[in-house]
Design an enzyme around this catalytic site. Sequence first.
Site, PDB file in Angstrom:
ATOM      1  N   ASP A  43       0.832  -1.210   0.000  1.00 33.83           N
ATOM      2  CA  ASP A  43       0.000   0.000   0.000  1.00 33.83           C
ATOM      3  C   ASP A  43       0.869   1.263   0.000  1.00 33.83           C
ATOM      4  O   ASP A  43       0.357   2.383  -0.088  1.00 33.83           O
ATOM      5  CB  ASP A  43      -1.018  -0.004   1.153  1.00 33.83           C
ATOM      6  N   ASP A  82      -1.376  -6.288  -0.728  1.00 29.07           N
ATOM      7  CA  ASP A  82      -1.446  -5.614   0.580  1.00 29.07           C
ATOM      8  C   ASP A  82      -2.851  -5.034   0.784  1.00 29.07           C
ATOM      9  O   ASP A  82      -3.352  -4.314  -0.074  1.00 29.07           O
ATOM     10  CB  ASP A  82      -0.408  -4.489   0.592  1.00 29.07           C
ATOM     11  N   LYS A 112      -1.558  -9.574   2.500  1.00 27.24           N
ATOM     12  CA  LYS A 112      -0.937  -9.131   3.756  1.00 27.24           C
ATOM     13  C   LYS A 112      -1.838  -8.078   4.382  1.00 27.24           C
ATOM     14  O   LYS A 112      -2.437  -7.280   3.668  1.00 27.24           O
ATOM     15  CB  LYS A 112       0.441  -8.520   3.486  1.00 27.24           C
ATOM     16  N   GLU A 114      -2.036  -5.335   7.991  1.00 31.65           N
ATOM     17  CA  GLU A 114      -1.331  -4.775   9.147  1.00 31.65           C
ATOM     18  C   GLU A 114      -2.116  -5.027  10.432  1.00 31.65           C
ATOM     19  O   GLU A 114      -3.359  -4.984  10.411  1.00 31.65           O
ATOM     20  CB  GLU A 114      -1.161  -3.261   8.981  1.00 31.65           C
ATOM     21  N   GLU A 179       8.459  -4.594  10.905  1.00 30.63           N
ATOM     22  CA  GLU A 179       8.897  -3.281  10.411  1.00 30.63           C
ATOM     23  C   GLU A 179       9.338  -2.401  11.578  1.00 30.63           C
ATOM     24  O   GLU A 179       8.570  -2.189  12.524  1.00 30.63           O
ATOM     25  CB  GLU A 179       7.745  -2.613   9.637  1.00 30.63           C
TER      26      GLU A 179
HETATM   27  O1  KIV Z   1       3.334  -1.404   1.749  1.00 27.74           O
HETATM   28  C1  KIV Z   1       4.525  -1.739   1.852  1.00 27.74           C
HETATM   29  O2  KIV Z   1       5.366  -1.396   1.034  1.00 27.74           O
HETATM   30  C2  KIV Z   1       4.893  -2.564   2.996  1.00 27.74           C
HETATM   31  C3  KIV Z   1       6.346  -2.833   3.200  1.00 27.74           C
HETATM   32  C4  KIV Z   1       7.006  -1.646   3.804  1.00 27.74           C
HETATM   33  C5  KIV Z   1       6.577  -4.055   3.975  1.00 27.74           C
HETATM   34  O3  KIV Z   1       4.054  -2.972   3.733  1.00 27.74           O
END
Ligand code: KIV
Length: 262
Positions: A43, A82, A112, A114, A179
């Site tokens: 994202d 993401d 993925k 968060e 992170e």
């Molecule tokens: O969105 C992204 O680029 C990420 C990375 C920093 C792991 O989540």
Amino acid sequence: MVTVQDLRAWKSEGRRFAMLTAYDYPTAKILDEAGIPVLLVGDTLAEVVLGYDTTLPVTMDAMIHHCQAVSRGAKNALVVGDMPFLSYQASLEEGIRNAGRYLKEGGAQSVKFEGPFPELAEALSTRGIPVMGHPGLTPQSVHAFGGYRVQGRTEDAALRLLDHAAELEQAGIFALVLECVPMELAREITQKLSIPTIGIGAGPHCDGQVLVVNDLLGLSDRTPPKFVKRYANVREQVLDAAAAFRREVEEGSFPDDEHSYH
Ligand code: KIV
């Protein structure tokens, strides 16, 4: 093609691996050809491609659009989509539907998200949607954190992060992004989990490492965070190429005979 099972096997073999973000077809194709086994349609698209200040504004539709392009370019790499802000936080059902879009429309093999949402991780895993976790510094919560700060520095925060990582693993995730956490804590989490950890600003002890591809290539003029290593200076090269083109057009030396039809 790289699978989530490969990543699990690499962890038990002690094999380290790289992951990079990708947002478009040509870049995904090059990274795939370079042997990068995991491509994350992050994202961070919001910031590094669309020009927003944070990752918050990017929509699910925009993420899918870019994921489709990356999937067309990735012949071997595992593609991870993401989940953007508010695509999964409001309800489990919304999270499942949006995650499903990555596999159904985006051509990704996994997603993925968060934060510590073990119920969502379990709901997705049991529905055949492989999940990469991302606790610790979660940029979608930038306003709650009051900025981008290293996470897990106090004993309490470190224990919380260890708990979240263990809960997500139990819920069935196949890998975990760490992170901006102290390297000793990242090492401890990596040792405790049987799934791979993928670090960004988390030191050398994670099983994998990820960088934002624009940072790796030196495409931006902003000062990168401490954990970024620039492997190229593409911004300078683009500046030089564009300036040379402009000069040749203005002075009339391009197009020359060689670049013209008779
Ligand atoms: O969105 C992204 O680029 C990420 C990375 C920093 C792991 O989540």
